[in-house]
Design a protein around this motif. Structure first.
Motif, PDB file in Angstrom:
ATOM      1  N   ASN A  19       0.833  -1.210   0.000  1.00 33.33           N
ATOM      2  CA  ASN A  19       0.000   0.000   0.000  1.00 33.33           C
ATOM      3  C   ASN A  19       0.864   1.256   0.000  1.00 33.33           C
ATOM      4  O   ASN A  19       0.574   2.226  -0.713  1.00 33.33           O
ATOM      5  CB  ASN A  19      -0.922   0.023   1.222  1.00 33.33           C
ATOM      6  CG  ASN A  19      -2.095  -0.923   1.082  1.00 33.33           C
ATOM      7  OD1 ASN A  19      -2.498  -1.256  -0.033  1.00 33.33           O
ATOM      8  ND2 ASN A  19      -2.650  -1.350   2.197  1.00 33.33           N
ATOM      9  N   ALA A  20       1.921   1.239   0.810  1.00 31.38           N
ATOM     10  CA  ALA A  20       2.818   2.394   0.881  1.00 31.38           C
ATOM     11  C   ALA A  20       3.520   2.591  -0.463  1.00 31.38           C
ATOM     12  O   ALA A  20       3.737   3.725  -0.905  1.00 31.38           O
ATOM     13  CB  ALA A  20       3.839   2.207   2.003  1.00 31.38           C
ATOM     14  N   HIS A  21       3.862   1.482  -1.117  1.00 34.31           N
ATOM     15  CA  HIS A  21       4.495   1.568  -2.433  1.00 34.31           C
ATOM     16  C   HIS A  21       3.536   2.225  -3.436  1.00 34.31           C
ATOM     17  O   HIS A  21       3.930   3.116  -4.200  1.00 34.31           O
ATOM     18  CB  HIS A  21       4.894   0.168  -2.906  1.00 34.31           C
ATOM     19  CG  HIS A  21       5.748   0.167  -4.136  1.00 34.31           C
ATOM     20  ND1 HIS A  21       5.210   0.290  -5.407  1.00 34.31           N
ATOM     21  CD2 HIS A  21       7.095   0.084  -4.303  1.00 34.31           C
ATOM     22  CE1 HIS A  21       6.206   0.267  -6.286  1.00 34.31           C
ATOM     23  NE2 HIS A  21       7.351   0.143  -5.641  1.00 34.31           N
ATOM     24  N   ALA A  22       2.270   1.820  -3.404  1.00 35.94           N
ATOM     25  CA  ALA A  22       1.259   2.430  -4.287  1.00 35.94           C
ATOM     26  C   ALA A  22       1.075   3.912  -3.947  1.00 35.94           C
ATOM     27  O   ALA A  22       0.912   4.753  -4.842  1.00 35.94           O
ATOM     28  CB  ALA A  22      -0.060   1.684  -4.161  1.00 35.94           C
ATOM     29  N   GLU A 113       0.704  10.199   4.353  1.00 31.27           N
ATOM     30  CA  GLU A 113       1.967   9.457   4.276  1.00 31.27           C
ATOM     31  C   GLU A 113       2.594   9.279   5.662  1.00 31.27           C
ATOM     32  O   GLU A 113       3.121   8.210   5.987  1.00 31.27           O
ATOM     33  CB  GLU A 113       2.946  10.184   3.340  1.00 31.27           C
ATOM     34  CG  GLU A 113       2.505  10.123   1.884  1.00 31.27           C
ATOM     35  CD  GLU A 113       3.541  10.705   0.953  1.00 31.27           C
ATOM     36  OE1 GLU A 113       4.060   9.980   0.097  1.00 31.27           O
ATOM     37  OE2 GLU A 113       3.852  11.905   1.088  1.00 31.27           O
ATOM     38  N   ILE A 114       2.529  10.326   6.465  1.00 33.11           N
ATOM     39  CA  ILE A 114       3.060  10.257   7.839  1.00 33.11           C
ATOM     40  C   ILE A 114       2.352   9.138   8.600  1.00 33.11           C
ATOM     41  O   ILE A 114       2.991   8.306   9.255  1.00 33.11           O
ATOM     42  CB  ILE A 114       2.887  11.629   8.548  1.00 33.11           C
ATOM     43  CG1 ILE A 114       3.899  12.629   7.985  1.00 33.11           C
ATOM     44  CG2 ILE A 114       3.019  11.486  10.062  1.00 33.11           C
ATOM     45  CD1 ILE A 114       3.645  14.078   8.403  1.00 33.11           C
ATOM     46  N   ALA A 138      13.176   6.466   8.277  1.00 27.94           N
ATOM     47  CA  ALA A 138      13.873   7.408   7.383  1.00 27.94           C
ATOM     48  C   ALA A 138      12.859   8.151   6.510  1.00 27.94           C
ATOM     49  O   ALA A 138      12.928   9.375   6.351  1.00 27.94           O
ATOM     50  CB  ALA A 138      14.880   6.653   6.526  1.00 27.94           C
ATOM     51  N   SER A 139      11.889   7.417   5.957  1.00 29.35           N
ATOM     52  CA  SER A 139      10.880   8.051   5.109  1.00 29.35           C
ATOM     53  C   SER A 139       9.964   8.947   5.941  1.00 29.35           C
ATOM     54  O   SER A 139       9.584  10.029   5.496  1.00 29.35           O
ATOM     55  CB  SER A 139      10.053   6.987   4.381  1.00 29.35           C
ATOM     56  OG  SER A 139      10.889   6.260   3.497  1.00 29.35           O
ATOM     57  N   LEU A 140       9.636   8.494   7.141  1.00 27.48           N
ATOM     58  CA  LEU A 140       8.772   9.298   8.018  1.00 27.48           C
ATOM     59  C   LEU A 140       9.387  10.669   8.274  1.00 27.48           C
ATOM     60  O   LEU A 140       8.693  11.692   8.198  1.00 27.48           O
ATOM     61  CB  LEU A 140       8.535   8.560   9.343  1.00 27.48           C
ATOM     62  CG  LEU A 140       7.770   9.339  10.426  1.00 27.48           C
ATOM     63  CD1 LEU A 140       6.348   9.675   9.975  1.00 27.48           C
ATOM     64  CD2 LEU A 140       7.731   8.553  11.744  1.00 27.48           C
ATOM     65  N   ARG A 141      10.696  10.694   8.550  1.00 31.60           N
ATOM     66  CA  ARG A 141      11.366  11.985   8.813  1.00 31.60           C
ATOM     67  C   ARG A 141      11.251  12.912   7.602  1.00 31.60           C
ATOM     68  O   ARG A 141      11.037  14.121   7.753  1.00 31.60           O
ATOM     69  CB  ARG A 141      12.841  11.753   9.159  1.00 31.60           C
ATOM     70  CG  ARG A 141      13.056  11.304  10.607  1.00 31.60           C
ATOM     71  CD  ARG A 141      14.534  11.369  10.988  1.00 31.60           C
ATOM     72  NE  ARG A 141      15.349  10.411  10.246  1.00 31.60           N
ATOM     73  CZ  ARG A 141      15.554   9.143  10.642  1.00 31.60           C
ATOM     74  NH1 ARG A 141      15.024   8.703  11.756  1.00 31.60           N
ATOM     75  NH2 ARG A 141      16.307   8.336   9.921  1.00 31.60           N
ATOM     76  N   GLU A 142      11.367  12.360   6.397  1.00 31.13           N
ATOM     77  CA  GLU A 142      11.265  13.187   5.188  1.00 31.13           C
ATOM     78  C   GLU A 142       9.842  13.708   4.994  1.00 31.13           C
ATOM     79  O   GLU A 142       9.640  14.862   4.606  1.00 31.13           O
ATOM     80  CB  GLU A 142      11.699  12.365   3.971  1.00 31.13           C
ATOM     81  CG  GLU A 142      13.193  12.051   3.995  1.00 31.13           C
ATOM     82  CD  GLU A 142      13.622  11.006   2.974  1.00 31.13           C
ATOM     83  OE1 GLU A 142      14.838  10.781   2.828  1.00 31.13           O
ATOM     84  OE2 GLU A 142      12.750  10.379   2.321  1.00 31.13           O
ATOM     85  N   GLU A 143       8.853  12.861   5.263  1.00 29.35           N
ATOM     86  CA  GLU A 143       7.445  13.296   5.118  1.00 29.35           C
ATOM     87  C   GLU A 143       7.116  14.374   6.148  1.00 29.35           C
ATOM     88  O   GLU A 143       6.415  15.339   5.846  1.00 29.35           O
ATOM     89  CB  GLU A 143       6.475  12.124   5.299  1.00 29.35           C
ATOM     90  CG  GLU A 143       6.729  10.890   4.445  1.00 29.35           C
ATOM     91  CD  GLU A 143       6.630  11.094   2.955  1.00 29.35           C
ATOM     92  OE1 GLU A 143       6.662  12.236   2.477  1.00 29.35           O
ATOM     93  OE2 GLU A 143       6.553  10.074   2.247  1.00 29.35           O
ATOM     94  N   GLU A 144       7.636  14.213   7.361  1.00 31.76           N
ATOM     95  CA  GLU A 144       7.368  15.212   8.406  1.00 31.76           C
ATOM     96  C   GLU A 144       8.015  16.548   8.059  1.00 31.76           C
ATOM     97  O   GLU A 144       7.415  17.604   8.281  1.00 31.76           O
ATOM     98  CB  GLU A 144       7.865  14.690   9.766  1.00 31.76           C
ATOM     99  CG  GLU A 144       6.933  13.631  10.347  1.00 31.76           C
ATOM    100  CD  GLU A 144       7.403  13.018  11.657  1.00 31.76           C
ATOM    101  OE1 GLU A 144       6.539  12.513  12.398  1.00 31.76           O
ATOM    102  OE2 GLU A 144       8.625  13.015  11.925  1.00 31.76           O
ATOM    103  N   ALA A 145       9.215  16.495   7.487  1.00 33.99           N
ATOM    104  CA  ALA A 145       9.890  17.727   7.081  1.00 33.99           C
ATOM    105  C   ALA A 145       9.108  18.415   5.964  1.00 33.99           C
ATOM    106  O   ALA A 145       8.937  19.642   5.961  1.00 33.99           O
ATOM    107  CB  ALA A 145      11.314  17.423   6.626  1.00 33.99           C
TER     108      ALA A 145
END
Ligand SMILES: [Fe+2]
Length: 173
Positions: A19-22, A113-114, A138-145
């Protein structure tokens, strides 16, 4: 039967990864469409371009996590998830206030996404899959930024939009 129950959390984890990939595929499409159209908001365009590259890397990260679970990513599976329709509705290319609608939609999308990565972190910890947890962190930090950047810019973007409208300049994109 016992084996089936034991495998279920892992199954939901793998579904969550797909799901996250989609979701990232949708993010890449949305961002690509927006940066192609943006002309008068250079700062926003630069940040969206940077996040487009981040989103591609996030999607690759998910593919790598799926590979460590011996799960080949399948485009067919992704098509069945039914995520496309909802998110495609977030594209506002015909609106006279396109930039405002996209700002609101991007804010919403980043928070979706977060939530998705926070859920994946909990799943990977439950399953005991540290590589997956690290990737999701790692992805969470980018989405939060990205979400924080949009948050800070909502007022400014709206003001620039109205200034351009008042001056009779192209304001929508
Ligand atoms: Fe993302």
């Amino acid at each position: 039967m016992g084996k089936l129950i034991a495998d279920e959390p892992r199954m939901f984890y793998i579904t969550g990864l797909h799901n996250a990939h989609a979701m990232e595929t949708q993010a890449i499409q949305l961002l690509t469409r927006q940066v192609e159209r943006l002309e008068n908001y250079p700062e926003l365009e630069a940040r969206l371009r940077a996040h487009l590259e981040e989103s591609k890397a996030q999607r690759t990260r998910l593919e790598e996590v799926l590979q460590t679970l011996d799960e080949q990513h399948s485009a067919l599976k992704e098509a069945v998830l039914g995520l496309g329709g909802n998110i495609a509705a977030l594209a506002h290319t015909a609106a006279s206030d396109e930039i405002i609608k996209n700002t609101l939609a991007n804010y919403m999308f980043e928070h979706f996404e977060i939530a998705a990565y926070k859920s994946l972190i909990a799943m990977s910890e439950f399953i005991g899959h540290p590589a997956g947890a690290a990737a999701a962190q790692a992805s969470l930090r980018e989405e939060e930024a990205m979400a924080a950047w949009i948050d800070e810019r909502i007022g400014t973007t709206t003001t620039i939009f109205l200034e351009r409208v008042s001056a009779g300049e192209t304001a929508d994109h």
